[in-house]
Scaffold this motif. Structure first.
Motif, mmCIF file in Angstrom:
data_model
loop_
_atom_site.group_PDB
_atom_site.id
_atom_site.type_symbol
_atom_site.label_atom_id
_atom_site.label_comp_id
_atom_site.label_asym_id
_atom_site.label_seq_id
_atom_site.Cartn_x
_atom_site.Cartn_y
_atom_site.Cartn_z
ATOM 1 N N CYS A 266 0.831 -1.208 0.000
ATOM 2 C CA CYS A 266 0.000 0.000 0.000
ATOM 3 C C CYS A 266 0.866 1.259 0.000
ATOM 4 O O CYS A 266 0.553 2.248 -0.676
ATOM 5 C CB CYS A 266 -0.927 0.002 1.211
ATOM 6 N N CYS A 267 1.962 1.227 0.760
ATOM 7 C CA CYS A 267 2.865 2.380 0.818
ATOM 8 C C CYS A 267 3.494 2.638 -0.550
ATOM 9 O O CYS A 267 3.553 3.783 -1.022
ATOM 10 C CB CYS A 267 3.948 2.148 1.864
ATOM 11 N N GLY A 268 3.984 1.560 -1.193
ATOM 12 C CA GLY A 268 4.606 1.727 -2.501
ATOM 13 C C GLY A 268 3.629 2.219 -3.542
ATOM 14 O O GLY A 268 3.953 3.110 -4.351
ATOM 15 N N ALA A 269 2.407 1.670 -3.531
ATOM 16 C CA ALA A 269 1.391 2.101 -4.483
ATOM 17 C C ALA A 269 0.999 3.554 -4.253
ATOM 18 O O ALA A 269 0.823 4.326 -5.207
ATOM 19 C CB ALA A 269 0.163 1.197 -4.378
ATOM 20 N N THR A 270 0.879 3.936 -2.989
ATOM 21 C CA THR A 270 0.514 5.319 -2.661
ATOM 22 C C THR A 270 1.558 6.293 -3.175
ATOM 23 O O THR A 270 1.230 7.350 -3.739
ATOM 24 C CB THR A 270 0.341 5.481 -1.144
ATOM 25 N N PHE A 271 2.836 5.948 -3.005
ATOM 26 C CA PHE A 271 3.889 6.827 -3.516
ATOM 27 C C PHE A 271 3.789 7.010 -5.027
ATOM 28 O O PHE A 271 3.802 8.133 -5.540
ATOM 29 C CB PHE A 271 5.270 6.285 -3.162
ATOM 30 N N LEU A 272 3.691 5.904 -5.770
ATOM 31 C CA LEU A 272 3.668 6.004 -7.234
ATOM 32 C C LEU A 272 2.456 6.771 -7.726
ATOM 33 O O LEU A 272 2.552 7.556 -8.684
ATOM 34 C CB LEU A 272 3.702 4.612 -7.854
ATOM 35 N N LEU A 273 1.306 6.571 -7.102
ATOM 36 C CA LEU A 273 0.085 7.229 -7.567
ATOM 37 C C LEU A 273 0.068 8.712 -7.194
ATOM 38 O O LEU A 273 -0.405 9.540 -7.977
ATOM 39 C CB LEU A 273 -1.141 6.517 -6.997
ATOM 40 N N THR A 274 0.592 9.057 -6.021
ATOM 41 C CA THR A 274 0.671 10.481 -5.678
ATOM 42 C C THR A 274 1.693 11.194 -6.553
ATOM 43 O O THR A 274 1.470 12.332 -6.991
ATOM 44 C CB THR A 274 1.044 10.671 -4.193
ATOM 45 N N GLU A 275 2.800 10.529 -6.843
ATOM 46 C CA GLU A 275 3.808 11.123 -7.717
ATOM 47 C C GLU A 275 3.253 11.315 -9.124
ATOM 48 O O GLU A 275 3.473 12.359 -9.758
ATOM 49 C CB GLU A 275 5.054 10.243 -7.764
ATOM 50 N N LEU A 276 2.527 10.325 -9.621
ATOM 51 C CA LEU A 276 1.926 10.436 -10.951
ATOM 52 C C LEU A 276 0.939 11.599 -10.997
ATOM 53 O O LEU A 276 0.885 12.341 -11.989
ATOM 54 C CB LEU A 276 1.225 9.126 -11.318
ATOM 55 N N SER A 277 0.177 11.777 -9.918
ATOM 56 C CA SER A 277 -0.773 12.894 -9.878
ATOM 57 C C SER A 277 -0.044 14.236 -9.898
ATOM 58 O O SER A 277 -0.542 15.222 -10.451
ATOM 59 C CB SER A 277 -1.664 12.788 -8.637
ATOM 60 N N PHE A 278 1.142 14.284 -9.293
ATOM 61 C CA PHE A 278 1.960 15.503 -9.321
ATOM 62 C C PHE A 278 2.349 15.839 -10.753
ATOM 63 O O PHE A 278 2.188 16.980 -11.206
ATOM 64 C CB PHE A 278 3.204 15.290 -8.457
ATOM 65 N N TYR A 279 2.850 14.849 -11.476
ATOM 66 C CA TYR A 279 3.263 15.083 -12.863
ATOM 67 C C TYR A 279 2.073 15.436 -13.748
ATOM 68 O O TYR A 279 2.175 16.327 -14.610
ATOM 69 C CB TYR A 279 3.967 13.826 -13.422
ATOM 70 N N LEU A 280 0.960 14.734 -13.584
ATOM 71 C CA LEU A 280 -0.230 15.010 -14.394
ATOM 72 C C LEU A 280 -0.721 16.431 -14.162
ATOM 73 O O LEU A 280 -1.082 17.142 -15.113
ATOM 74 C CB LEU A 280 -1.331 14.000 -14.064
ATOM 75 N N THR A 281 -0.727 16.852 -12.920
ATOM 76 C CA THR A 281 -1.188 18.210 -12.593
ATOM 77 C C THR A 281 -0.256 19.254 -13.179
ATOM 78 O O THR A 281 -0.706 20.270 -13.739
ATOM 79 C CB THR A 281 -1.286 18.385 -11.072
ATOM 80 N N PHE A 282 1.043 19.021 -13.064
ATOM 81 C CA PHE A 282 2.012 19.984 -13.592
ATOM 82 C C PHE A 282 1.902 20.078 -15.112
ATOM 83 O O PHE A 282 1.919 21.186 -15.673
ATOM 84 C CB PHE A 282 3.429 19.582 -13.193
ATOM 85 N N ALA A 283 1.766 18.936 -15.786
ATOM 86 C CA ALA A 283 1.619 18.941 -17.245
ATOM 87 C C ALA A 283 0.353 19.686 -17.657
ATOM 88 O O ALA A 283 0.328 20.384 -18.684
ATOM 89 C CB ALA A 283 1.593 17.510 -17.778
ATOM 90 N N ALA A 284 -0.698 19.547 -16.862
ATOM 91 C CA ALA A 284 -1.966 20.208 -17.197
ATOM 92 C C ALA A 284 -1.927 21.704 -16.974
ATOM 93 O O ALA A 284 -2.662 22.473 -17.627
ATOM 94 C CB ALA A 284 -3.094 19.589 -16.371
ATOM 95 N N THR A 285 -1.065 22.161 -16.031
ATOM 96 C CA THR A 285 -1.032 23.590 -15.704
ATOM 97 C C THR A 285 0.015 24.354 -16.491
ATOM 98 O O THR A 285 0.067 25.591 -16.409
ATOM 99 C CB THR A 285 -0.760 23.777 -14.204
ATOM 100 N N LEU A 286 0.879 23.656 -17.220
ATOM 101 C CA LEU A 286 1.906 24.348 -17.997
ATOM 102 C C LEU A 286 1.285 25.143 -19.141
ATOM 103 O O LEU A 286 0.320 24.708 -19.755
ATOM 104 C CB LEU A 286 2.910 23.336 -18.557
#
Length: 286
Positions: A266-286
């Protein structure tokens, strides 16, 4: 007379974190006690400095010789090799368990199974597809708003620095966010049933401050650079900080309802999914 029982050196727990979260031969330098591994989450963002740094450096160097897609793929491969796909394995087990399990016992049983199922395979394919394309979108972004205080030879160099610094900031920050999981939920299994035979100990105030400091320092530096050099408004940076926290909270609700606890997967999955959301949000706001 009171005897000091804990003889652990101050550097043994950080070394245990590097041994646990990477496949680099830090074990040749020392052999931390089992108790040290119970506290490795406190230094998870610090390990992120290394894994994120290797990924960012790989991209920055290889982008000088290869096309952007190749450099992005090599950067992803570099981090997978550094961590031994530790978090990706957790994500696959997490998706298999929560996708195929109908109750708590069944979810835990599936997650402990070493075989990967349909949900895990499809989930990893979609995860890597989203990760690669999102990093490509950030790295391929045309820089048109450089401030006078920042100058590089060409726009390609600016885009390369933009993505490399984003990777370096996202990894420790999202590990800091994900590290809160052990404070909100109990461990879902007995210690002897854990894959690593270790149950993380909830950290105190001092360790929490250390976790926050190591997770936020790269992000603060990155945020300042984005604003001062790339003219990214602070309001966009605030959204980038908020979205991974929202994703974390939603995952916490899911685990609390289905599992009434957490596991290492659960910890590993949470890290990857939160990190992916960071990148997705940044790509969307550029």
């Amino acid at each position: 007379m009171r005897l000091r029982i804990d003889q652990t050196k101050w550097w043994e727990t950080p070394m245990a974190a590097l041994i646990f979260f990477t496949r680099l031969p830090f074990w040749r330098l020392c052999s931390p006690s089992k108790a040290c591994y119970q506290h490795v989450v406190e230094y998870w963002p610090l390990a992120g400095w290394l894994t994120g740094g290797i990924m960012a450096l790989t991209f920055y160097i290889t982008s000088a010789w290869f096309t952007l897609p190749v450099a992005v793929l090599l950067a992803i491969i570099a981090r997978i090799l550094t961590t031994g796909a530790l978090h990706e394995d957790g994500l696959a087990d997490f998706l298999d368990g929560f996708g195929g399990g109908y109750n708590r016992e069944r979810i835990l049983s599936i997650m402990k199974d070493s075989h990967i199922g349909t949900y895990g395979v499809l989930g990893l394919i979609l995860y890597f597809a989203l990760l690669a394309t999102t990093l490509l979108a950030i790295g391929d972004h045309e820089i048109t708003t450089l401030t006078p205080s920042f100058a590089l030879d060409n726009a390609d160099s600016a885009s390369t620095l933009l993505l490399a610094s984003t990777i370096l900031a996202a990894d420790p920050f999202c590990k800091m966010v994900s590290g809160q999981l052990i404070m909100f939920l109990p461990y879902a299994r007995k210690e002897e049933e854990a894959k690593s035979k270790t149950v993380y100990v909830k950290y105190g105030l001092q360790a929490g401050l250390r976790l926050a400091l190591t997770g936020l320092m790269p992000l603060v530096g990155w945020g300042w650079m984005m604003n001062q050099w790339f003219a990214v408004p602070f309001s966009s940076i605030e959204v980038l900080v908020a979205v991974p926290c929202i994703v974390f909270y939603l995952l916490y609700l899911l685990m609390n309802r289905k599992l009434q606890g957490y596991t290492g997967d659960c910890c590993g999955a949470t890290f990857l999914l939160t990190e992916l959301s960071f990148y997705l949000t940044f790509a969307a706001t550029l």
